[in-house]
Scaffold this motif. Structure first.
Motif, PDB file in Angstrom:
ATOM      1  N   ASP A  59      45.708  40.424 -82.364  1.00  0.00           N
ATOM      2  CA  ASP A  59      45.925  39.981 -83.733  1.00  0.00           C
ATOM      3  C   ASP A  59      44.588  39.830 -84.469  1.00  0.00           C
ATOM      4  N   VAL A  60      43.601  39.196 -83.823  1.00  0.00           N
ATOM      5  CA  VAL A  60      42.292  39.010 -84.473  1.00  0.00           C
ATOM      6  C   VAL A  60      41.629  40.359 -84.744  1.00  0.00           C
ATOM      7  N   ILE A  61      41.706  41.264 -83.761  1.00  0.00           N
ATOM      8  CA  ILE A  61      41.051  42.562 -83.961  1.00  0.00           C
ATOM      9  C   ILE A  61      41.720  43.306 -85.125  1.00  0.00           C
ATOM     10  N   LEU A  62      43.040  43.258 -85.190  1.00  0.00           N
ATOM     11  CA  LEU A  62      43.752  43.995 -86.234  1.00  0.00           C
ATOM     12  C   LEU A  62      43.581  43.344 -87.610  1.00  0.00           C
ATOM     13  N   ARG A  63      43.728  42.033 -87.630  1.00  0.00           N
ATOM     14  CA  ARG A  63      43.861  41.348 -88.914  1.00  0.00           C
ATOM     15  C   ARG A  63      42.584  40.645 -89.361  1.00  0.00           C
ATOM     16  N   GLY A  64      41.638  40.410 -88.412  1.00  0.00           N
ATOM     17  CA  GLY A  64      40.480  39.607 -88.752  1.00  0.00           C
ATOM     18  C   GLY A  64      40.839  38.141 -88.753  1.00  0.00           C
ATOM     19  N   ALA A  65      39.891  37.280 -89.124  1.00  0.00           N
ATOM     20  CA  ALA A  65      40.150  35.843 -89.102  1.00  0.00           C
ATOM     21  C   ALA A  65      39.118  35.159 -89.975  1.00  0.00           C
ATOM     22  N   GLN A  66      39.404  33.928 -90.315  1.00  0.00           N
ATOM     23  CA  GLN A  66      38.471  33.199 -91.144  1.00  0.00           C
ATOM     24  C   GLN A  66      38.382  31.759 -90.682  1.00  0.00           C
ATOM     25  N   THR A  67      37.163  31.296 -90.410  1.00  0.00           N
ATOM     26  CA  THR A  67      36.973  29.899 -90.058  1.00  0.00           C
ATOM     27  C   THR A  67      37.209  29.082 -91.311  1.00  0.00           C
ATOM     28  N   PRO A  68      37.953  27.963 -91.216  1.00  0.00           N
ATOM     29  CA  PRO A  68      38.199  27.197 -92.444  1.00  0.00           C
ATOM     30  C   PRO A  68      36.943  26.462 -92.885  1.00  0.00           C
ATOM     31  N   SER A  69      36.889  26.167 -94.154  1.00  0.00           N
ATOM     32  CA  SER A  69      35.793  25.364 -94.656  1.00  0.00           C
ATOM     33  C   SER A  69      36.159  23.898 -94.444  1.00  0.00           C
ATOM     34  N   THR A  70      35.344  23.150 -93.708  1.00  0.00           N
ATOM     35  CA  THR A  70      35.633  21.732 -93.478  1.00  0.00           C
ATOM     36  C   THR A  70      34.474  20.908 -94.017  1.00  0.00           C
ATOM     37  N   LYS A  71      34.700  19.586 -94.126  1.00  0.00           N
ATOM     38  CA  LYS A  71      33.651  18.725 -94.682  1.00  0.00           C
ATOM     39  C   LYS A  71      32.358  18.844 -93.883  1.00  0.00           C
ATOM     40  N   LYS A  72      32.511  18.878 -92.538  1.00  0.00           N
ATOM     41  CA  LYS A  72      31.315  18.871 -91.701  1.00  0.00           C
ATOM     42  C   LYS A  72      30.705  20.258 -91.533  1.00  0.00           C
ATOM     43  N   ALA A  73      31.473  21.307 -91.793  1.00  0.00           N
ATOM     44  CA  ALA A  73      30.954  22.676 -91.670  1.00  0.00           C
ATOM     45  C   ALA A  73      31.548  23.506 -92.792  1.00  0.00           C
ATOM     46  N   PRO A  74      30.958  23.393 -93.985  1.00  0.00           N
ATOM     47  CA  PRO A  74      31.594  23.957 -95.175  1.00  0.00           C
ATOM     48  C   PRO A  74      31.597  25.487 -95.288  1.00  0.00           C
ATOM     49  N   SER A  75      30.714  26.177 -94.578  1.00  0.00           N
ATOM     50  CA  SER A  75      30.654  27.621 -94.813  1.00  0.00           C
ATOM     51  C   SER A  75      31.918  28.318 -94.289  1.00  0.00           C
ATOM     52  N   ILE A  76      32.353  29.345 -94.992  1.00  0.00           N
ATOM     53  CA  ILE A  76      33.522  30.109 -94.562  1.00  0.00           C
ATOM     54  C   ILE A  76      33.042  31.430 -93.999  1.00  0.00           C
ATOM     55  N   LEU A  77      33.353  31.686 -92.729  1.00  0.00           N
ATOM     56  CA  LEU A  77      32.870  32.914 -92.115  1.00  0.00           C
ATOM     57  C   LEU A  77      34.020  33.868 -91.870  1.00  0.00           C
ATOM     58  N   PRO A  78      33.987  35.024 -92.479  1.00  0.00           N
ATOM     59  CA  PRO A  78      35.086  35.942 -92.243  1.00  0.00           C
ATOM     60  C   PRO A  78      34.802  36.892 -91.077  1.00  0.00           C
ATOM     61  N   MET A  79      35.838  37.195 -90.341  1.00  0.00           N
ATOM     62  CA  MET A  79      35.774  38.257 -89.343  1.00  0.00           C
ATOM     63  C   MET A  79      36.618  39.377 -89.925  1.00  0.00           C
TER      64      MET A  79
END
Ligand code: HEC
Ligand code: HEC
Ligand code: HEC
Length: 426
Positions: A356-376
């Protein structure tokens, strides 16, 4: 002091007590809001871009689409007319105010153990701290026999518990607090416990070794949380509060759990939950895992990739499409790109989350302690089923990883489920 005291007693039924009551009520509303976070009520009872708790989210179940309802205090469309007792019945027993049964898309089997004190705080919050929204939620109309809500009474008899939550004697207050949050409000078991043929969770408490032994949600594996081999309780806390740690980053439905629920909990509560999870013995005899000579094996694969000689198709694909971010030693970059070397998502028995991750990619959520959003990025349009299978097979045997190969047929199935799922959610 004295004068105030006298005035206060004289006005006992007016200003002074009212003020005190307001203060208590304010604290109670705040407590209820916190518990609603812990229970992640907002995730199901809100549509993207919609008003909080106004309902209407379509939840895809094997029985058909079930819409969440409006739980704002609007008297017509919401739960404004619910008494506290009726609210408690809805939350813990799956019974609506009109006596009809709710479908277990509402996780009442898990909420069963919520204490009276917490129900009271939640009720106070929903009645007084949530803005009423005048908006009807779409009708759930399942086909026969699921259209018969009374049928749920039988289901409840077979699959829910009527025992209240009981703390374990001999465990610390902290572990019991964690156990309470995980087993009741956190409803972690609704995704992480395997389900049986009637879609019931096979275990609702840690009295059974199947509890949190790994489940499936929306085409995704929710891994076993038992014992969490290799993760310290701090690693678990960091994952739950930021959506990432040195071993993994969240994907699938867990992204929303971190975003709406876990990141808002206190460190003390997260630590209690993590410590509790560490007390559960791991699931015995999983087929996949890590090599005994993990370090030497990591060096072997890293060397093969760096020299780019004698590579099979899967390894070639990795070098060309993935290596730039996840590195030739498979360890990614701490805090930015997750490691694939020794990652549970790569080696777990069921490869569908990996595919699923390989096909669709993924995104880390933006949280208070780690705000950056990293897309795969997703590779569904760049790689065919055979290529994805080759790549996954490589990942599952690269570095320290040791798990069975993946076939193109398995990729085809996941791709189809993805398409069906996107289709249904529209
Ligand atoms: C996993 C999704 C999910 C979560 C989480 C969830 N609910 Fe629900 N809830 C539903 C669905 C779906 C329904 C409607 C089910 C039906 O129609 O049979 C529902 C129904 C209800 C109802 C009945 C309202 C009515 O009259 O229709 C109440 C009250 C309620 N939820 C409160 C809560 C509270 C409070 C929380 C958080 C502690 C919560 N829910 C968390 C999915 C969820
Ligand atoms: C709505 C479904 C859902 C609920 C509820 C849920 N999880 Fe998850 N969880 C998942 C999925 C799916 C994954 C896999 C994510 C991935 O592969 O990136 C996951 C992954 C995790 C992981 C990482 C495990 C690993 O080995 O990588 C932890 C830790 C975790 N969940 C803890 C919890 C806790 C604690 C709760 C309850 C408070 C909870 N989850 C509730 C779906 C859920
Ligand atoms: C542009 C950088 C980039 C490239 C290229 C890339 N990834 Fe990722 N990958 C990421 C990021 C960022 C994440 C974390 C996203 C998340 O899960 O929230 C990630 C997550 C993953 C995960 C999930 C890890 C976990 O712990 O949940 C897997 C598996 C994965 N990538 C495999 C691959 C494969 C296989 C390829 C090549 C086909 C690839 N990636 C290419 C950046 C990249």
């Amino acid at each position: 002091m004295k004068l105030k005291h006298v005035v206060c007693s004289a006005l006992a039924l007016l200003g002074c007590t009212v003020q005190a009551a307001d203060k208590n009520e304010g604290a109670m509303i705040e407590r209820g809001a916190y518990l609603a976070r812990a229970g992640d009520c907002v995730a199901c009872h809100t549509v993207a871009g919609g008003k909080p708790f106004a309902g209407g989210l379509p939840i895809i179940s094997p029985m058909g689409v079930i819409y969440s309802t409006n739980i704002t205090p609007d008297p017509v469309h919401g739960i404004g007319k619910y008494s506290e007792l009726q609210f408690a019945h809805a939350l813990r027993d799956g019974l609506r105010a009109d006596g009809k049964h709710l479908y277990p898309a509402m996780p009442y089997p898990d909420y069963k153990g919520v204490t009276d004190a917490d129900v009271h705080a939640l009720y106070t919050y929903f009645m007084k701290g949530v803005a009423p929204v005048r908006q009807a939620s779409p009708q759930t109309s399942l086909s026969f026999p699921f259209s018969q809500r009374w049928g749920m009474a039988l289901w409840n008899m077979a699959f829910t518990s009527d025992k209240p939550y009981t703390p374990v004697t001999g465990q610390s207050g902290e572990i019991n607090q964690g156990r309470y949050l995980v087993q009741t409000l956190g409803h972690c078991g609704s995704c992480h416990t395997p389900r049986g043929a009637a879609m019931h969770e096979k275990a609702l408490t840690d009295a059974s070794p199947l509890y949190l032994a790994g489940g499936r949600v929306a085409n995704w594996t929710a891994p076993s949380l038992r014992g969490m081999k290799g993760w310290s309780s701090d690693d678990i806390v960091v994952y739950l509060s930021t959506g990432r740690n040195d071993f993994a980053s969240v994907g699938g439905e867990m992204t929303s759990v971190v975003e709406h629920s876990m990141q808002h909990l206190s460190d003390a509560d997260l630590r209690a939950m993590a410590r509790y999870l560490k007390t559960l013995p791991p699931v015995p005899n999983a087929k996949s895992g890590l090599r005994v000579d993990a370090e030497a094996a990591t060096t072997r694969t890293t060397k093969r990739l760096s020299e780019a000689r004698g590579l099979d198709r899967g390894a070639m694909l990795y070098l060309n499409t993935c290596e730039a971010c996840h590195a030739s030693n498979g360890n990614g970059a701490k805090g930015i790109f997750p490691r694939l070397n020794g990652a549970r998502i790569v080696v777990q028995d069921d490869p569908s989350a990996l595919l699923d991750v390989i096909l669709r990619g993924a995104q880390t959520p933006s949280t208070k302690k780690a705000p950056s959003i990293l897309p795969m990025p997703g590779f569904a349009n760049h790689l065919n089923d055979q290529q994805v299978a080759d790549l996954a097979t490589f990942l599952r045997s690269a570095w320290a990883n040791e798990a069975p190969p993946v076939t193109a047929k398995e990729v085809t199935a996941v791709r189809k489920e993805l398409l069906d799922f996107q289709h249904q959610s529209r």
